[in-house]
Enzyme design. Structure first.
Site, short mmCIF file in Angstrom:
data_model
loop_
_atom_site.label_atom_id
_atom_site.label_comp_id
_atom_site.label_asym_id
_atom_site.label_seq_id
_atom_site.Cartn_x
_atom_site.Cartn_y
_atom_site.Cartn_z
N LYS A 15 0.83 -1.22 0.00
CA LYS A 15 0.00 0.00 0.00
C LYS A 15 0.86 1.26 0.00
O LYS A 15 0.57 2.21 -0.72
CB LYS A 15 -0.92 0.04 1.23
N ARG A 86 -9.12 0.55 9.23
CA ARG A 86 -8.60 -0.76 9.62
C ARG A 86 -9.62 -1.56 10.41
O ARG A 86 -9.34 -2.69 10.80
CB ARG A 86 -7.35 -0.59 10.46
N ARG A 120 11.78 -6.01 5.01
CA ARG A 120 11.65 -4.59 4.66
C ARG A 120 12.66 -3.74 5.43
O ARG A 120 12.91 -3.96 6.61
CB ARG A 120 10.24 -4.10 4.98
N ARG A 153 11.95 -1.34 10.77
CA ARG A 153 10.92 -0.87 11.69
C ARG A 153 10.80 -1.91 12.80
O ARG A 153 10.77 -3.11 12.54
CB ARG A 153 9.58 -0.78 10.97
N ARG A 164 0.57 -8.27 13.81
CA ARG A 164 -0.13 -7.31 12.95
C ARG A 164 -1.00 -8.02 11.93
O ARG A 164 -2.10 -7.56 11.60
CB ARG A 164 0.88 -6.39 12.25
P1 AMP Z 1 1.30 0.81 9.04
O1 AMP Z 1 2.50 1.63 8.77
O2 AMP Z 1 0.11 1.19 8.22
O3 AMP Z 1 1.58 -0.65 8.99
O4 AMP Z 1 0.86 1.14 10.55
C1 AMP Z 1 1.75 0.91 11.63
C2 AMP Z 1 0.98 0.88 12.94
O5 AMP Z 1 0.31 2.12 13.16
C3 AMP Z 1 -0.12 -0.16 13.02
O6 AMP Z 1 0.37 -1.46 13.37
C4 AMP Z 1 -1.02 0.43 14.11
O7 AMP Z 1 -0.47 0.25 15.39
C5 AMP Z 1 -0.97 1.91 13.78
N1 AMP Z 1 -2.02 2.30 12.82
C6 AMP Z 1 -1.85 2.72 11.53
N2 AMP Z 1 -3.03 2.98 10.95
C7 AMP Z 1 -3.99 2.72 11.88
C8 AMP Z 1 -5.41 2.78 11.90
N3 AMP Z 1 -6.11 3.14 10.81
N4 AMP Z 1 -6.06 2.44 13.04
C9 AMP Z 1 -5.38 2.08 14.14
N5 AMP Z 1 -4.03 1.97 14.20
C10 AMP Z 1 -3.33 2.30 13.08
#
Ligand code: AMP
Length: 207
Positions: A15, A86, A120, A153, A164
């Site tokens: 994404k 999400r 990654r 990360r 996750r």
């Molecule tokens: P990502 O970079 O999109 O994988 O997001 C990293 C982390 O940020 C996730 O594992 C969540 O802890 C938090 N996060 C990102 N987007 C959301 C969302 N829409 N709702 C809740 N937590 C989020």
């Protein structure tokens, strides 16, 4: 014409990579809750800071995330939304604040996701993404774009990555079903090269 695009998919589906390319191609705002939260990990909220949730691979509470998205969309003419909604409550909230003209699901097999996440690496300086095997930088550990350090990360380490994916299955798969039931979901095979996937996505956006 300005587009309002939602990209859905599991962690590691691509994404972020595809959203960046779309934002450049169509001059859109890239609205990503993950990046916004990473930049504000220690922000005090009534639920505590985002950090504790993120390090555990859990979702940050809806009110915190909803507020970030509402503010970002209010300022954007066209956008590509990445990492939100999400769960079904976030999807409901989103439907109240905007209309979308494309909802695209990047479909990637589960075992591919784990390999993508754990391999990654991201640039500490500019955020560019790499993969140790599939998209290595010219010099290990150094960003091709800006010379910054490449780091893993914390939540891409295997245990948290698996958590996750579990959170995704439980909370986010119903969101995908919701858009599928509405008849607006377009599925794209997310396992090709970044350019192949991008070509498919632009076909959808322009159709
Ligand atoms: P990502 O970079 O999109 O994988 O997001 C990293 C982390 O940020 C996730 O594992 C969540 O802890 C938090 N996060 C990102 N987007 C959301 C969302 N829409 N709702 C809740 N937590 C989020």
């Amino acid at each position: 014409m300005s587009h309002r695009i939602l990209l859905l998919g599991a962690p590691g589906a691509g994404k972020g990579t595809q959203s960046k390319k779309l934002a450049e191609e169509y001059d859109l705002e890239h609205v990503t809750t993950g990046d916004a939260l990473r930049a504000n990990k220690d922000m005090e909220t009534e639920y505590g800071t985002p950090r504790s949730f993120m390090e555990a691979g859990e979702l940050v509470p809806d009110p915190v995330v909803n507020e970030i998205v509402e503010a970002a969309l209010a300022e954007a003419d066209g956008f590509v939304l990445d990492g939100y909604p999400r769960n079904l409550d976030q999807a409901e909230y989103l439907s109240e604040i905007t209309d979308l003209d494309a909802v695209i699901y990047l479909d990637v097999d589960e075992d591919v996701l784990v390999d993508r996440l754990t391999g990654r690496r991201v640039c500490d300086e500019c955020g560019a993404n790499y993969h140790v095997d599939f998209q290595p930088p010219e010099e290990p550990g150094v960003c091709d774009e800006c010379g910054g350090d490449l780091i893993q990360r914390e939540d891409d380490q295997e245990d948290t990555a698996r958590e996750r994916l579990e959170v995704y299955r439980e909370n986010t798969e119903p969101v995908i079903e919701h858009f599928r039931d509405e008849g607006v979901l377009v599925e794209v095979d997310g396992e090709g090269t970044p350019n192949e996937v991008f070509d498919e996505i632009t076909d959808v956006v322009e159709s």
